[in-house]
Design a protein around this motif. Structure first.
Motif, PDB file in Angstrom:
ATOM      1  N   THR A  27       0.789  -0.966  -0.084  1.00 46.14           N
ATOM      2  CA  THR A  27       0.125  -0.187  -0.109  1.00 46.14           C
ATOM      3  C   THR A  27       0.930   1.191  -0.038  1.00 46.14           C
ATOM      4  O   THR A  27       1.545   1.584   0.923  1.00 46.14           O
ATOM      5  CB  THR A  27      -0.917   0.054   1.533  1.00 46.14           C
ATOM      6  N   SER A  29       0.620   4.324   0.427  1.00 46.25           N
ATOM      7  CA  SER A  29       0.361   5.244   1.535  1.00 46.25           C
ATOM      8  C   SER A  29       1.320   4.922   2.774  1.00 46.25           C
ATOM      9  O   SER A  29       1.254   5.663   3.577  1.00 46.25           O
ATOM     10  CB  SER A  29      -1.155   5.542   1.820  1.00 46.25           C
ATOM     11  N   ARG A  70       0.916  11.199  -5.255  1.00 43.67           N
ATOM     12  CA  ARG A  70       0.522   9.790  -4.810  1.00 43.67           C
ATOM     13  C   ARG A  70      -1.120   9.969  -4.978  1.00 43.67           C
ATOM     14  O   ARG A  70      -1.955  10.708  -4.354  1.00 43.67           O
ATOM     15  CB  ARG A  70       0.995   9.534  -3.534  1.00 43.67           C
ATOM     16  N   ASP A  72      -3.893   7.393  -3.748  1.00 41.01           N
ATOM     17  CA  ASP A  72      -3.967   6.322  -2.953  1.00 41.01           C
ATOM     18  C   ASP A  72      -5.050   5.519  -3.352  1.00 41.01           C
ATOM     19  O   ASP A  72      -4.940   4.212  -3.073  1.00 41.01           O
ATOM     20  CB  ASP A  72      -4.431   6.636  -1.084  1.00 41.01           C
ATOM     21  N   ASN A  75      -3.570   3.221  -5.930  1.00 44.89           N
ATOM     22  CA  ASN A  75      -2.219   2.768  -5.343  1.00 44.89           C
ATOM     23  C   ASN A  75      -1.003   3.088  -6.109  1.00 44.89           C
ATOM     24  O   ASN A  75      -0.420   2.085  -6.530  1.00 44.89           O
ATOM     25  CB  ASN A  75      -2.345   1.255  -5.076  1.00 44.89           C
TER      26      ASN A  75
END
Length: 127
Positions: A27, A29, A70, A72, A75
């Motif tokens: 992941t 994040s 990014r 999330d 991903n």
């Protein structure tokens, strides 16, 4: 774990490109996500990183021209490159380091301190 970098290509000086790094098995994040590049005959060098908390760092050579972001939900991590120069020509790699790991070179990890690497995508900038 797999990191898939894409978006490279051949462009003219001054053009823009957006590189993508899609992560599978981790992941983003929860990781420090970095971009590195390696030009022919040179060592792999740091370009940019986005930490798990969202802070970003850039190599001096790309400050003001490149941004890292990014998504999330997807991903994925992106490297937006503007005002490209011939000296930006290189294979670009994305890398991931678990943010829970302690003991990295502050303020951001160096290449040897990452856990996973993608396969690289070639960016060629002609003058």
């Amino acid at each position: 774990v797999q990191l898939q970098a894409s978006g490279g290509g051949s462009v003219q000086a001054g053009d823009s490109l957006r590189l993508s790094c899609a992560a599978y098995g981790l992941t983003v994040s929860r990781y420090f996500m970095g971009w590195f590049r390696q030009a022919p005959g040179k060592e792999r060098g740091f370009v940019a990183v986005i930490k798990s908390g969202g802070s970003t760092y850039f190599a001096d050579s790309v400050k003001g021209r490149f941004t890292i972001s990014r998504d999330d939900a997807k991903n994925s991590v992106y490297l937006e490159m503007k005002g490209l120069k011939p000296e930006d020509t290189a294979v670009y790699y994305c890398a991931a380091r678990n943010s829970r790991r302690v003991g990295y070179s502050y303020p951001y990890p160096v290449a040897g301190e990452y856990d996973y690497w993608g396969q690289g995508t070639l960016v060629t900038v002609s003058s």
